[in-house]
Scaffold this motif. Structure first.
Motif, PDB file in Angstrom:
ATOM      1  N   LYS A   1       0.864  -1.183   0.000  1.00  0.00           N
ATOM      2  CA  LYS A   1       0.000   0.000   0.000  1.00  0.00           C
ATOM      3  C   LYS A   1       0.894   1.224   0.000  1.00  0.00           C
ATOM      4  O   LYS A   1       2.028   1.171   0.480  1.00  0.00           O
ATOM      5  N   VAL A   2       0.344   2.334  -0.480  1.00  0.00           N
ATOM      6  CA  VAL A   2       1.156   3.547  -0.648  1.00  0.00           C
ATOM      7  C   VAL A   2       0.572   4.700   0.157  1.00  0.00           C
ATOM      8  O   VAL A   2      -0.647   4.878   0.225  1.00  0.00           O
ATOM      9  N   ILE A   3       1.469   5.469   0.745  1.00  0.00           N
ATOM     10  CA  ILE A   3       1.075   6.747   1.359  1.00  0.00           C
ATOM     11  C   ILE A   3       2.115   7.762   0.910  1.00  0.00           C
ATOM     12  O   ILE A   3       3.295   7.428   0.781  1.00  0.00           O
ATOM     13  N   ASP A   4       1.663   8.977   0.604  1.00  0.00           N
ATOM     14  CA  ASP A   4       2.617  10.009   0.181  1.00  0.00           C
ATOM     15  C   ASP A   4       2.615  11.127   1.217  1.00  0.00           C
ATOM     16  O   ASP A   4       1.559  11.653   1.572  1.00  0.00           O
ATOM     17  N   VAL A   5       3.805  11.430   1.701  1.00  0.00           N
ATOM     18  CA  VAL A   5       3.954  12.478   2.717  1.00  0.00           C
ATOM     19  C   VAL A   5       5.024  13.453   2.235  1.00  0.00           C
ATOM     20  O   VAL A   5       6.123  13.040   1.875  1.00  0.00           O
ATOM     21  N   LYS A   6       4.662  14.734   2.192  1.00  0.00           N
ATOM     22  CA  LYS A   6       5.647  15.743   1.784  1.00  0.00           C
ATOM     23  C   LYS A   6       6.177  16.465   3.026  1.00  0.00           C
ATOM     24  O   LYS A   6       5.408  16.871   3.884  1.00  0.00           O
ATOM     25  N   PHE A   7       7.501  16.612   3.091  1.00  0.00           N
ATOM     26  CA  PHE A   7       8.079  17.305   4.245  1.00  0.00           C
ATOM     27  C   PHE A   7       9.257  18.197   3.828  1.00  0.00           C
ATOM     28  O   PHE A   7       9.421  19.297   4.319  1.00  0.00           O
ATOM     29  N   TYR A   8      10.045  17.698   2.866  1.00  0.00           N
ATOM     30  CA  TYR A   8      11.261  18.429   2.479  1.00  0.00           C
ATOM     31  C   TYR A   8      11.054  19.203   1.186  1.00  0.00           C
ATOM     32  O   TYR A   8      10.455  18.698   0.244  1.00  0.00           O
ATOM     33  N   LYS A   9      11.572  20.465   1.165  1.00  0.00           N
ATOM     34  CA  LYS A   9      11.561  21.228  -0.084  1.00  0.00           C
ATOM     35  C   LYS A   9      12.903  21.047  -0.772  1.00  0.00           C
ATOM     36  O   LYS A   9      13.017  21.044  -1.972  1.00  0.00           O
ATOM     37  N   ASP A  10      13.955  20.940   0.043  1.00  0.00           N
ATOM     38  CA  ASP A  10      15.317  20.801  -0.475  1.00  0.00           C
ATOM     39  C   ASP A  10      16.144  20.225   0.668  1.00  0.00           C
ATOM     40  O   ASP A  10      15.638  20.042   1.781  1.00  0.00           O
ATOM     41  N   ILE A  11      17.435  19.982   0.399  1.00  0.00           N
ATOM     42  CA  ILE A  11      18.309  19.505   1.473  1.00  0.00           C
ATOM     43  C   ILE A  11      18.224  20.507   2.617  1.00  0.00           C
ATOM     44  O   ILE A  11      18.389  21.703   2.410  1.00  0.00           O
TER      45      ILE A  11
ATOM     46  N   LEU B   1      -3.639   6.728   2.929  1.00  0.00           N
ATOM     47  CA  LEU B   1      -3.724   5.267   2.816  1.00  0.00           C
ATOM     48  C   LEU B   1      -5.111   4.891   2.314  1.00  0.00           C
ATOM     49  O   LEU B   1      -6.101   5.477   2.741  1.00  0.00           O
ATOM     50  N   HIS B   2      -5.171   3.877   1.446  1.00  0.00           N
ATOM     51  CA  HIS B   2      -6.459   3.469   0.905  1.00  0.00           C
ATOM     52  C   HIS B   2      -6.871   2.139   1.554  1.00  0.00           C
ATOM     53  O   HIS B   2      -6.067   1.217   1.624  1.00  0.00           O
ATOM     54  N   GLY B   3      -8.075   2.069   2.037  1.00  0.00           N
ATOM     55  CA  GLY B   3      -8.607   0.805   2.560  1.00  0.00           C
ATOM     56  C   GLY B   3      -8.197   0.536   3.991  1.00  0.00           C
ATOM     57  O   GLY B   3      -7.468   1.300   4.608  1.00  0.00           O
ATOM     58  N   SER B   4      -8.677  -0.614   4.476  1.00  0.00           N
ATOM     59  CA  SER B   4      -8.469  -0.955   5.884  1.00  0.00           C
ATOM     60  C   SER B   4      -7.210  -1.808   6.077  1.00  0.00           C
ATOM     61  O   SER B   4      -6.805  -2.538   5.181  1.00  0.00           O
ATOM     62  N   LEU B   5      -6.645  -1.679   7.269  1.00  0.00           N
ATOM     63  CA  LEU B   5      -5.525  -2.563   7.637  1.00  0.00           C
ATOM     64  C   LEU B   5      -5.935  -3.386   8.859  1.00  0.00           C
ATOM     65  O   LEU B   5      -5.088  -3.847   9.621  1.00  0.00           O
ATOM     66  N   GLU B   6      -7.240  -3.548   9.031  1.00  0.00           N
ATOM     67  CA  GLU B   6      -7.796  -4.208  10.216  1.00  0.00           C
ATOM     68  C   GLU B   6      -7.127  -5.565  10.471  1.00  0.00           C
ATOM     69  O   GLU B   6      -7.144  -6.452   9.619  1.00  0.00           O
ATOM     70  N   GLY B   7      -6.517  -5.685  11.651  1.00  0.00           N
ATOM     71  CA  GLY B   7      -5.930  -6.956  12.074  1.00  0.00           C
ATOM     72  C   GLY B   7      -4.656  -7.356  11.343  1.00  0.00           C
ATOM     73  O   GLY B   7      -4.170  -8.478  11.514  1.00  0.00           O
ATOM     74  N   LYS B   8      -4.100  -6.469  10.538  1.00  0.00           N
ATOM     75  CA  LYS B   8      -2.922  -6.830   9.725  1.00  0.00           C
ATOM     76  C   LYS B   8      -1.617  -6.498  10.434  1.00  0.00           C
ATOM     77  O   LYS B   8      -1.523  -5.502  11.167  1.00  0.00           O
ATOM     78  N   LYS B   9      -0.618  -7.345  10.176  1.00  0.00           N
ATOM     79  CA  LYS B   9       0.759  -7.043  10.608  1.00  0.00           C
ATOM     80  C   LYS B   9       1.401  -6.221   9.498  1.00  0.00           C
ATOM     81  O   LYS B   9       1.522  -6.698   8.367  1.00  0.00           O
ATOM     82  N   VAL B  10       1.792  -5.014   9.845  1.00  0.00           N
ATOM     83  CA  VAL B  10       2.249  -4.065   8.819  1.00  0.00           C
ATOM     84  C   VAL B  10       3.720  -3.738   9.006  1.00  0.00           C
ATOM     85  O   VAL B  10       4.196  -3.611  10.141  1.00  0.00           O
ATOM     86  N   VAL B  11       4.423  -3.624   7.887  1.00  0.00           N
ATOM     87  CA  VAL B  11       5.753  -3.021   7.952  1.00  0.00           C
ATOM     88  C   VAL B  11       5.739  -1.760   7.080  1.00  0.00           C
ATOM     89  O   VAL B  11       5.346  -1.790   5.919  1.00  0.00           O
ATOM     90  N   ILE B  12       6.125  -0.657   7.699  1.00  0.00           N
ATOM     91  CA  ILE B  12       6.239   0.621   6.985  1.00  0.00           C
ATOM     92  C   ILE B  12       7.658   0.695   6.431  1.00  0.00           C
ATOM     93  O   ILE B  12       8.621   0.451   7.165  1.00  0.00           O
TER      94      ILE B  12
END
Ligand code: 5GP
Length: 153
Positions: A54-64, A77-88
């Protein structure tokens, strides 16, 4: 800030090292953080037997060294992660603020267990990944970022 350049070979070796750790954790789903986490996330998915990504997009940096006030989710994030073991999965935990936001989102989506895997971390981060390979205080340039090709003396 000094820069360190990683090669595709170094990154691929690192991804295989993360895969070994993840075989023990046995995640159900990978959450890849765009953009930098997507290449390791997809590679890990293939190595671990076509694990769901699954994909999530987070913006934080403009440059170094030039950050926005706080990380902003631009693709949720799209959809549920109910009861799932997740690795980010991300490329690097620097301040750790991006990971904080994503961990929160993954928990809100119902994950039963959450772990973080990054290729690298900075010594000052407030989120130390459960699994990582490199540790550096330099700005890392990943092989997919080096464009146009820079010829060094
Ligand atoms: P944080 O929220 O931990 O400060 O930053 C996370 C995001 O910023 C990373 O996913 C990455 O996209 C970007 N970032 C932070 N430090 C570096 C770095 O040293 N090199 C590169 N290429 N990106 C970085």
């Amino acid at each position: 800030m000094d820069k360190v350049y990683l090669t595709w070979w170094q990154v691929d070796r690192a991804i295989f090292a993360l895969a070994d750790k993840l075989r023990e954790y046995k995640p159900d789903v990978i959450v890849g953080i765009a953009r930098g986490g997507l290449i390791p996330a997809v590679r890990l998915s293939h190595i671990l037997g076509d694990l769901e990504v699954k994909v999530i997009d987070v913006k934080f940096y403009k440059d170094i060294e030039e950050r926005m006030e706080k990380p902003v989710i631009t693709i949720p994030l799209h959809g549920s992660l109910e009861g799932k073991k997740v690795v980010i999965v991300d490329d690097v935990s620097d301040t750790g603020k991006t990971l904080e936001v994503v961990i929160d989102e993954v928990k809100k989506a119902g994950a039963s267990e959450v772990k973080v895997a990054c290729l690298s971390m900075k010594p000052w981060t407030k989120v130390i990944p459960d699994f990582y390979v490199f540790r550096t205080d330099k700005w890392i340039v990943f092989p997919w970022e080096e464009f146009p090709v820079v010829v060094r003396e």
